[in-house]
Design a protein around this motif. Structure first.
Motif, mmCIF file in Angstrom:
data_model
loop_
_atom_site.group_PDB
_atom_site.id
_atom_site.type_symbol
_atom_site.label_atom_id
_atom_site.label_comp_id
_atom_site.label_asym_id
_atom_site.label_seq_id
_atom_site.Cartn_x
_atom_site.Cartn_y
_atom_site.Cartn_z
ATOM 1 N N SER A 139 52.305 43.121 34.124
ATOM 2 C CA SER A 139 52.260 41.995 35.049
ATOM 3 C C SER A 139 50.996 41.153 34.940
ATOM 4 N N SER B 219 56.333 42.952 36.421
ATOM 5 C CA SER B 219 57.149 43.049 35.206
ATOM 6 C C SER B 219 56.843 44.359 34.496
ATOM 7 N N PRO C 44 62.276 44.469 28.568
ATOM 8 C CA PRO C 44 62.087 44.558 30.021
ATOM 9 C C PRO C 44 62.974 45.608 30.676
ATOM 10 N N ARG D 220 63.767 42.708 38.400
ATOM 11 C CA ARG D 220 64.390 41.427 38.043
ATOM 12 C C ARG D 220 65.754 41.597 37.379
#
Length: 135
Positions: free
Chosen positions: A53, A92, A115, A119
């Motif tokens: 992040s 993230s 990822p 999200r």
């Protein structure tokens, strides 16, 4: 007699109560590479779960999986345990993998972000594709 029984019962050894295990979650999937190249035994696979992040700081490692090959070949399954309490929904997270030879030389690695967790990204069936390092 009842008083004697109560006295003995009161002297019983305390029972150890273990604290509850902290909650854990997992990220799992497979690691592979497209070339048909066999690995020698003794190659080390490392997969890390990272908080990526902060652009101005190194990634924070939240969990790791390591496997030393014994003649087995890709794809390799992995599972990384992590604490859900360490996850911020606004952050993230990615997984990164590498294969190192017996001498510790980097031979295969990820070259793109994979990822996970937040999200809408997955926590299972996460496929990591490695690229060969050097020539």
């Amino acid at each position: 007699m009842a008083a004697a029984s109560l006295g003995v019962a009161g002297c019983a050894a305390p029972v150890a109560v273990e604290p509850p295990a902290p909650a854990q979650a997992t990220v799992s999937g497979t690691v592979s590479y497209p070339q048909r190249i066999a690995l020698l035994p003794g190659v080390t696979l490392t997969v890390r779960l990272l908080d990526v992040s902060r652009a101005d700081a190194p990634a924070t490692i939240l969990g790791m999986y390591t496997h030393v090959t014994t003649g087995d070949q890709v794809p390799f399954a992995y599972t990384i345990r992590y604490s859900p309490a360490a996850i911020n929904p606004a952050n993230s997270y990615t997984v990164r993998a590498e294969l190192r030879d017996r001498e510790g030389g980097l031979r295969w690695t990820t070259d793109t972000a994979v990822p996970v967790i937040t999200r809408g990204n997955p926590t299972s069936d996460v496929a990591i594709t490695l690229v060969q390092v050097g020539g």
